[in-house]
Write an enzyme that holds these catalytic residues in place. Sequence first.
Site, PDB file in Angstrom:
ATOM      1  N   ASP A 114     -16.670 -20.026  73.519  1.00  0.00           N
ATOM      2  CA  ASP A 114     -16.571 -20.255  74.962  1.00  0.00           C
ATOM      3  C   ASP A 114     -15.707 -19.245  75.712  1.00  0.00           C
ATOM      4  O   ASP A 114     -15.650 -19.293  76.946  1.00  0.00           O
ATOM      5  CB  ASP A 114     -16.051 -21.673  75.226  1.00  0.00           C
ATOM      6  N   ASP A 174     -26.541 -22.509  74.938  1.00  0.00           N
ATOM      7  CA  ASP A 174     -25.509 -22.205  75.943  1.00  0.00           C
ATOM      8  C   ASP A 174     -24.839 -20.853  75.673  1.00  0.00           C
ATOM      9  O   ASP A 174     -24.351 -20.184  76.577  1.00  0.00           O
ATOM     10  CB  ASP A 174     -24.406 -23.271  75.947  1.00  0.00           C
TER      11      ASP A 174
END
Length: 397
Positions: A114, A174
Amino acid sequence: MKHLLIILLFFLIAGSCQKRQEEESMKQLIDRVMPVAVEQYKGMAQLLPEGQFPRSISEDGRLKTSNKYWWCSGFYPGTLWYLYEYSGDEDIYHLAEKYTEMLDSIKYVTSDHDVGFQLFCSYGNGYRITRCPEYKEVLVQGAKSLATRFHPVIGCIQSWDFDDPEWRFPVIIDNMLNLELLIWVAEQTNNDSLYHIACSHANVTKNNHFRKNFSCYHLVDYDPADGSTRKKQTVQGGGDESSWARGQAWALYGYSMMYRYTKDDNYLNQARNIANFIMNHPAMPQDGIPYWDFDSSAIPDDYRDASAAAIMASGLIDLSKYVSEKEKNRYINFAQKQLRTLSSEEYLARGGTNHCFLLKHSVGSLPGKSEVDVPQTYADYYFIEALLKYKKEVLDE
Ligand code: GLY
């Protein structure tokens, strides 16, 4: 006679309200939404405990915050940079700077993927606007940290570590968004290795994450011994074979972004095919805001996901720059419809409400019974990004 007059008056008022709504141009819409967003996001800073970032609203109706390690920590500073870009408001600038710089140490995180979301939204936008050399340094170090998660046999960056003991090398769709940090740094520093990593991840994902109809799985687990796929499944979607709405949105945005940097037609065609899957899906509502999963059995009595719509709108506007005039109009019209719905009372919170988030009605993880039908900091980020892209690319301002 009196009744007749009242009925006539009702239709006249209803007709004129509808006309007024129809008459709001996108320029007027943007100029209506942005000042509300600026005030909401200044107000948000007053609500946040020191060292915390906005996340959502909890089940008991309170503001839910996170520390800097949560994957969403870059969205508040990122949105602040966009709002500064629109408004030139000095208070917003100082908030953008403060919340960006709170993320400095994320550049050393190697334990999940992330870092791309966290740093590119905050420092990436901050650098684009300020050209501050220290911001670029953070992005360069962040890309190096993210690249440590690349596995040469598989050709991908590992998304998560081992939340499920069954997984060996989980990659979620993602992760496509995290590639922007890598490819931007690759371009800025002439780093072929980072460029190769980003393209390899996009190519392997293109081969393994997608079904024949260009919908995608949420998670693919790989075998590091030979790079083969072990499992194709979901974590946040309705089922392994379903099309989780936000996953489709990440895919669309990710391949259009990869085309923007590489001009590789494979990425462009992938993005166009994903866009067609999304826009032509029979379960896509007329107002352009998808249900949280395209295949949910509860449709039409089901939750919508405003975050997926915002990401799609931003991706479609990006994609519209690279196609023929006719195709461009389809993408822009669809994105415009989504942005109009998101800017309506149903989705856009009134100033001073919604714990200062902008949008209502997003879904975090319905299977996890977590953050369902609530604001999400990433929904706000991509909504504001899409409005500004619309202003620049379509209104040419
Ligand atoms: N990246 C996590 C999500 O889309 O919920």
